[in-house]
Scaffold this active site. Structure first.
Site, short mmCIF file in Angstrom:
data_model
loop_
_atom_site.label_atom_id
_atom_site.label_comp_id
_atom_site.label_asym_id
_atom_site.label_seq_id
_atom_site.Cartn_x
_atom_site.Cartn_y
_atom_site.Cartn_z
N HIS A 1 0.81 -1.22 0.00
CA HIS A 1 0.00 0.00 0.00
C HIS A 1 0.84 1.27 0.00
O HIS A 1 0.36 2.35 -0.31
CB HIS A 1 -1.00 0.00 1.17
CG HIS A 1 -0.40 0.29 2.51
ND1 HIS A 1 -0.09 -0.68 3.44
CD2 HIS A 1 -0.09 1.48 3.12
CE1 HIS A 1 0.40 -0.13 4.53
NE2 HIS A 1 0.41 1.18 4.36
N ASP B 1 0.23 -7.58 1.50
CA ASP B 1 0.61 -6.18 1.64
C ASP B 1 2.13 -6.01 1.67
O ASP B 1 2.69 -5.32 2.53
CB ASP B 1 -0.02 -5.56 2.90
CG ASP B 1 0.08 -4.02 2.90
OD1 ASP B 1 0.26 -3.45 1.80
OD2 ASP B 1 -0.01 -3.42 3.97
N GLY C 1 3.07 6.51 7.89
CA GLY C 1 4.46 6.75 7.51
C GLY C 1 5.39 5.68 8.05
O GLY C 1 6.47 5.44 7.51
N ASN C 2 4.97 5.00 9.13
CA ASN C 2 5.74 3.87 9.67
C ASN C 2 5.57 2.63 8.80
O ASN C 2 6.39 1.70 8.87
CB ASN C 2 5.29 3.52 11.09
CG ASN C 2 6.03 4.29 12.16
OD1 ASN C 2 5.43 5.05 12.90
ND2 ASN C 2 7.33 4.11 12.25
N SER C 3 4.52 2.60 8.00
CA SER C 3 4.23 1.43 7.16
C SER C 3 5.43 1.06 6.30
O SER C 3 6.00 1.91 5.61
CB SER C 3 3.03 1.72 6.26
OG SER C 3 1.86 1.85 7.01
#
Length: 285
Positions: free
Chosen positions: A126, A156, A234-236
């Site tokens: 994503h 993901d 943003g940590n993704s």
């Protein structure tokens, strides 16, 4: 009678004053406590300064320093249509349309391999979805273009590569199957984007293996590590590491509220390292 009273008061006052002075002269009395003093001498009249600098031996700090330079910000660049209009004395409004790239979103990624002049990065699907171009920002602030090797929307996950000599550190994977509830873990990434790159949050493993429904993930059911380490937008795509500095998961999501609207804190999720490694192996074939 008044004269006798004054004499008595004077005598009592003198006795009290004598007692205070006397008690104040006694060693360790309540009035005069001994102070511990250390005598030092230096014949040269100079101060000696220790040459040994303090270095933190904290386990979390050591683990973070081992991985931080392998963590990158991933910028999803997309084309947007912009129009400009002008008018002149003899001409009415005219429009000229052109396409340019803008940062649509930002996430994180971690370099797991450097080979033949390329850095290989794992992140979330994503984070890179619908991108026209991808740009990486290294821990030192260098900007590098990246390309997608493969993606899996159901897991993901996305695999990227970038031709560069600016990235010199890669992270290693740990055994996610041996994680236990209560074990300390650290999350590294760029919460709210590159302004907060290589931010570190800490927590514990809340559950080593948790099955999330399609309703919870917004795509398909998946298996994840649950942690209370802060995971923010943003940590993704960034790494969840153990105190050995090994990647045990890829941070992917959090639950901010339940289906009935109840506010939730400390429920972050990461894709286990063994699932990530299987994806990498299948994609690199």
């Amino acid at each position: 009678m008044k004269k006798h009273s004054l004499i008595i008061v004077a005598i009592v006052s003198a006795l009290v004053a004598s007692f205070v002075v006397y008690s104040g002269l006694q060693p360790d009395s309540w009035f005069q406590q001994r102070t511990n003093t250390t005598k030092t001498s230096n014949s040269a009249g100079t101060t000696t300064i220790a040459k040994t600098a303090y270095t933190s031996s904290d386990t979390a700090t050591t683990a973070y320093n081992k991985v931080k330079n392998a963590v990158v910000t991933v910028q999803n660049l997309q084309k947007t249509s912009s129009s400009s209009s002008w008018s002149s004395y003899f001409q009415q409004n005219q429009q000229d349309s052109s396409s340019e790239l803008e940062t649509a979103s930002e996430g994180s990624g971690v370099v797991y391999k450097i080979s033949d002049g390329y850095a290989y990065i794992i992140t979330n699907n994503h984070v890179v979805a619908d991108s026209d171009e991808l740009q990486l920002i290294t821990a030192s602030g260098k900007k590098i273009q990246a390309t997608i090797i493969g993606t899996d929307s159901s897991k993901d996950l996305a695999l990227l590569k970038a031709k560069t000599t600016d990235i010199k550190t890669s992270a290693s994977f740990g055994n996610a199957k041996k994680l236990q509830s209560g074990q300390q873990v650290l999350a590294i990434g760029s919460p709210l984007g590159s302004d907060y790159a290589t931010s570190l949050t800490s927590g514990i493993v809340s559950a080593p293996r948790r099955t999330l429904s399609a309703e919870e993930t917004g795509s398909s059911a998946t298996t994840a590590i649950q942690t209370d380490a802060a995971i923010n937008p943003g940590n993704s795509g960034g790494p969840l590491i153990n105190l050995k500095g090994q990647v045990v998961g890829i941070n992917s999501s959090k639950i901010a509220s339940s289906t009935d609207g109840t506010s939730v804190e400390g429920m972050g999720f990461a894709i286990p390292a063994d699932i990530v490694q299987t994806f990498i192996k299948n994609t690199e074939k």
